[in-house]
Structure formats: structure tokens, C-alpha cells
Design an enzyme around this catalytic site. Structure first.
Site, mmCIF file in Angstrom:
data_model
loop_
_atom_site.group_PDB
_atom_site.id
_atom_site.type_symbol
_atom_site.label_atom_id
_atom_site.label_comp_id
_atom_site.label_asym_id
_atom_site.label_seq_id
_atom_site.Cartn_x
_atom_site.Cartn_y
_atom_site.Cartn_z
ATOM 1 N N SER A 149 5.061 6.243 3.316
ATOM 2 C CA SER A 149 4.914 5.931 4.738
ATOM 3 C C SER A 149 5.457 7.107 5.550
ATOM 4 O O SER A 149 6.210 7.936 5.011
ATOM 5 C CB SER A 149 5.734 4.677 5.057
ATOM 6 O OG SER A 149 5.860 4.481 6.447
ATOM 7 N N TYR A 162 13.703 -0.143 4.926
ATOM 8 C CA TYR A 162 12.333 0.334 4.662
ATOM 9 C C TYR A 162 12.381 1.849 4.432
ATOM 10 O O TYR A 162 11.776 2.372 3.504
ATOM 11 C CB TYR A 162 11.427 -0.040 5.840
ATOM 12 C CG TYR A 162 9.946 0.180 5.583
ATOM 13 C CD1 TYR A 162 9.293 -0.473 4.534
ATOM 14 C CD2 TYR A 162 9.180 1.018 6.395
ATOM 15 C CE1 TYR A 162 7.925 -0.285 4.307
ATOM 16 C CE2 TYR A 162 7.826 1.211 6.177
ATOM 17 C CZ TYR A 162 7.201 0.558 5.128
ATOM 18 O OH TYR A 162 5.851 0.751 4.908
HETATM 19 P P1 NDP Z 1 -0.813 -5.638 3.207
HETATM 20 O O1 NDP Z 1 0.232 -6.655 3.513
HETATM 21 O O2 NDP Z 1 -2.212 -5.887 3.643
HETATM 22 O O3 NDP Z 1 -0.852 -5.332 1.658
HETATM 23 C C1 NDP Z 1 0.260 -5.445 0.813
HETATM 24 C C2 NDP Z 1 -0.254 -5.671 -0.584
HETATM 25 O O4 NDP Z 1 0.862 -5.699 -1.489
HETATM 26 C C3 NDP Z 1 -0.987 -6.987 -0.721
HETATM 27 O O5 NDP Z 1 -2.196 -6.766 -1.416
HETATM 28 C C4 NDP Z 1 -0.046 -7.838 -1.551
HETATM 29 O O6 NDP Z 1 -0.803 -8.686 -2.394
HETATM 30 C C5 NDP Z 1 0.680 -6.785 -2.384
HETATM 31 N N1 NDP Z 1 1.965 -7.264 -2.887
HETATM 32 C C6 NDP Z 1 3.040 -7.626 -2.153
HETATM 33 N N2 NDP Z 1 4.014 -8.064 -2.974
HETATM 34 C C7 NDP Z 1 3.528 -7.978 -4.238
HETATM 35 C C8 NDP Z 1 4.067 -8.308 -5.511
HETATM 36 N N3 NDP Z 1 5.296 -8.802 -5.653
HETATM 37 N N4 NDP Z 1 3.288 -8.113 -6.605
HETATM 38 C C9 NDP Z 1 2.038 -7.622 -6.472
HETATM 39 N N5 NDP Z 1 1.483 -7.291 -5.297
HETATM 40 C C10 NDP Z 1 2.230 -7.470 -4.200
HETATM 41 O O7 NDP Z 1 -0.256 -4.274 3.845
HETATM 42 P P2 NDP Z 1 -0.734 -2.743 3.773
HETATM 43 O O8 NDP Z 1 -2.075 -2.617 3.182
HETATM 44 O O9 NDP Z 1 -0.459 -2.191 5.097
HETATM 45 O O10 NDP Z 1 0.362 -2.128 2.780
HETATM 46 C C11 NDP Z 1 0.082 -1.369 1.631
HETATM 47 C C12 NDP Z 1 1.122 -0.269 1.486
HETATM 48 O O11 NDP Z 1 1.019 0.633 2.567
HETATM 49 C C13 NDP Z 1 2.581 -0.729 1.453
HETATM 50 O O12 NDP Z 1 3.274 -0.032 0.452
HETATM 51 C C14 NDP Z 1 3.102 -0.334 2.828
HETATM 52 O O13 NDP Z 1 4.481 -0.100 2.827
HETATM 53 C C15 NDP Z 1 2.306 0.933 3.062
HETATM 54 N N6 NDP Z 1 2.204 1.337 4.469
HETATM 55 C C16 NDP Z 1 1.558 0.560 5.395
HETATM 56 C C17 NDP Z 1 1.507 0.956 6.711
HETATM 57 C C18 NDP Z 1 0.857 0.134 7.771
HETATM 58 O O14 NDP Z 1 1.002 0.472 8.954
HETATM 59 N N7 NDP Z 1 0.133 -0.917 7.454
HETATM 60 C C19 NDP Z 1 2.113 2.211 7.146
HETATM 61 C C20 NDP Z 1 2.747 2.961 6.098
HETATM 62 C C21 NDP Z 1 2.779 2.534 4.815
HETATM 63 P P3 NDP Z 1 -0.430 -10.217 -2.741
HETATM 64 O O15 NDP Z 1 0.167 -10.831 -1.512
HETATM 65 O O16 NDP Z 1 -1.746 -10.795 -3.143
HETATM 66 O O17 NDP Z 1 0.521 -10.113 -3.888
#
Ligand code: NDP
Length: 254
Positions: A149, A162
Site C-alpha cells: 500500500s 496498518y
Molecule cells: P477487499 O476487502 O475487496 O478484498 C480483501 C480480500 O481479502 C477479500 O477477497 C477477502 O476474501 C480476502 N481475505 C480477507 N481475510 C482473509 C483470510 N483470513 N483468508 C483469506 N482471504 C482473506 O479489499 P481490497 O481489494 O481493497 O484489498 C486487497 C489488498 O489491497 C489488501 O491487502 C489491501 O490492504 C490492499 N490495498 C487496498 C487499498 C484500497 O484502497 N482498497 C489501498 C492499498 C492497498 P474473503 O472475505 O472471501 O476471505
């Protein structure tokens, strides 16, 4: 589907929504058979359905990566089902925001468990397979891409833990990169700015509204914008290692 990743296998964690979903679809478009991992099976089935409708190959892996056994078994399942593992995108993550003094300890623990421990469990299980793929695949290269990030480069009040997790991901990525680069496993980091996903829907009341006010009127990045960056990294010829990509929304100062 013909593309740069023809005959390769990719695993994307957190592929049930947001950046992970878009990345899984992008890699499938490049010809990879893609394992989509997450906890919400129905959402994973939907993503797999979209990939198949677009002519790609998808395999659903329901797993909670904070459980070491589940994370390891998930990687093994991908290899036994799809035969190999060439590309891993460590994308699953969560974000808690708020002043440290007001934050529930459980929120901090969740970030450490998912963003750090989960990423390590998947990486540890996947590395031997990536090393093998780099040796025996026609492309003679394999990729591990960690989704960090802007918070992995810039610490700010309200995101201390974070920041801790994402600075950690950046440090881990750089050290591991140097360890395995001679074996042609490329280890890279992508640092998204503010992307329009479900990430902020998990924030606590009060905190969520503050974030919404901060980004009000701003044109946010789309998950596809980050998928593009990942796709660019993993489709390069083996002589090219794109170590790091920072992608901010155009109007974003932080
Ligand atoms: P989402 O919440 O849409 O996606 C998060 C994903 O992580 C989901 O698919 C969720 O799937 C999965 N996940 C969470 N916990 C678990 C677990 N215990 N086991 C397996 N899968 C898990 O958010 P984003 O797409 O935004 O986030 C994706 C990445 O991008 C993250 O690492 C975030 O920190 C990073 N990011 C996002 C930004 C933003 O502005 N959106 C900015 C910078 C970085 P499920 O619930 O089905 O398990």
C-alpha cells in the site's frame, strides 16, 4: 486463451472481491490457470464463473490464510489440482483505521494475522513450488507479488498498525527478492493508493465516515488499475524484474 502466461498456474489470495478479483481475471486473460482463494465460497464461485465465461480456467480454493494448516493445504491443493505453481499474488488483506488510543486490540490483531502472518504462511508453502517452476517452466521464471500500500511507504496518524503491517510487507519483499533472484523467482511489491473496493466497508462506524469525507469527490482508482500493474510485472521477459510499482489515484496527496 493465448497470452504471456500460457501453460502457467497462478494463485491469487483474496480473490473473492476487489483487487484480487480483478487480478485473477487479468492473469486468466494472459492464459494462466488461476486458483482463486478466499473464505467466501459463493463469491469465489462467481469470480471463477466470470473467468470461465471469459474463456479462462479457474479453480476455487476456500481457505482462511490466518490458519497455517489451511494456508499450507490450500497451496498443496492448487499444485495437486493444477499441476504446478508459477505465480503467487499475496493480496488478501484488511485495514483498520483510527487513533491508537481508541482502537480495539482485536482490530490490530486481525491486521497482523491477515496482512502479515497469512502472507507468510502462503509464501512459505509456495516458495519451493515457485523455485521449481523457475527452473523447469518454458518461461524459466516465476513470480511472487505482494500487495502492499502507499501505507507501506508513508506513515500517518490513524494508520499506525496498518503501516506496521505494510512496511513489514515491503521489508520482507525486498529481503526475499535478494534471496531468490538468482534462481529467477522475481519478488515484487505493488503499492496501491485509494482503490474503490470493499476494504473500507469493514471499518468501524465513525472511522468509516471520516475516511469517506476524506475521499469525497475524489476519482478513486479501480481494482483493474492495480491488476494492470500486477499483470505488467508478471508478464515481463525473464531478463526484466520490475521490483516495485506505486500507483496513486491522480488526486491523492498521501
Ligand atoms: P477487499 O476487502 O475487496 O478484498 C480483501 C480480500 O481479502 C477479500 O477477497 C477477502 O476474501 C480476502 N481475505 C480477507 N481475510 C482473509 C483470510 N483470513 N483468508 C483469506 N482471504 C482473506 O479489499 P481490497 O481489494 O481493497 O484489498 C486487497 C489488498 O489491497 C489488501 O491487502 C489491501 O490492504 C490492499 N490495498 C487496498 C487499498 C484500497 O484502497 N482498497 C489501498 C492499498 C492497498 P474473503 O472475505 O472471501 O476471505
Amino acid at each position: 486463451m493465448a497470452g504471456q502466461l500460457q501453460d502457467t498456474v497462478a494463485l491469487v489470495t483474496g480473490a473473492s472481491s476487489g483487487i484480487g478479483e480483478a487480478t485473477a481475471r487479468a492473469l486468466a486473460t494472459e492464459g494462466a490457470a488461476v486458483a482463486v482463494l478466499g473464505r467466501r465460497r459463493e463469491r469465489l464461485e462467481e469470480v471463477a464463473g466470470k473467468i470461465q465465461a471469459e474463456g479462462g480456467t479457474a479453480f476455487v480454493v476456500e481457505a482462511d490464510i490466518t490458519d497455517q494448516q489451511q494456508a499450507t493445504a490450500a497451496v498443496q491443493r492448487v499444485v495437486s489440482e493444477l499441476g504446478r505453481l508459477d505465480t503467487v499474488v499475496n493480496n488478501a488483506g484488511t485495514m483498520g483505521v483510527g487513533q491508537a488510543v481508541d482502537s480495539p486490540l482485536e482490530e490490530w490483531e486481525r491486521m497482523i494475522e491477515i496482512n502479515v502472518q497469512g502472507l507468510l504462511y502462503v509464501t512459505h508453502a509456495a516458495l519451493p513450488h515457485l523455485l521449481r517452476a523457475a527452473e523447469d517452466s518454458p518461461r524459466k521464471v516465476a513470480d511472487l507479488v505482494n500487495i502492499s500500500s502507499t501505507a507501506g511507504r508513508l506513515a500517518r496518524p490513524g494508520t499506525a498498525v496498518y503501516n506496521l503491517t505494510k512496511f513489514g510487507v515491503n521489508g520482507f519483499t525486498e529481503a526475499l527478492r535478494q534471496e531468490v533472484m538468482q534462481k529467477r523467482v522475481r519478488v515484487s511489491v505493488v503499492e496501491p493508493g485509494t482503490v474503490d473496493t470493499e476494504l473500507s466497508s469493514h471499518l468501524r462506524d465513525g472511522v468509516r465516515q471520516a475516511i469517506e469525507r476524506q475521499i469525497e469527490g475524489m476519482e478513486l482508482l479501480r481494482p483493474e488499475d492495480i491488476a494492470d500493474a500486477v499483470s505488467y510485472i508478471v508478464t515481463r521477459n525473464r531478463r526484466v524484474a520490475v521490483n516495485e510499482i506505486l500507483v496513486r489515484a491522480s488526486e491523492q496527496t498521501w
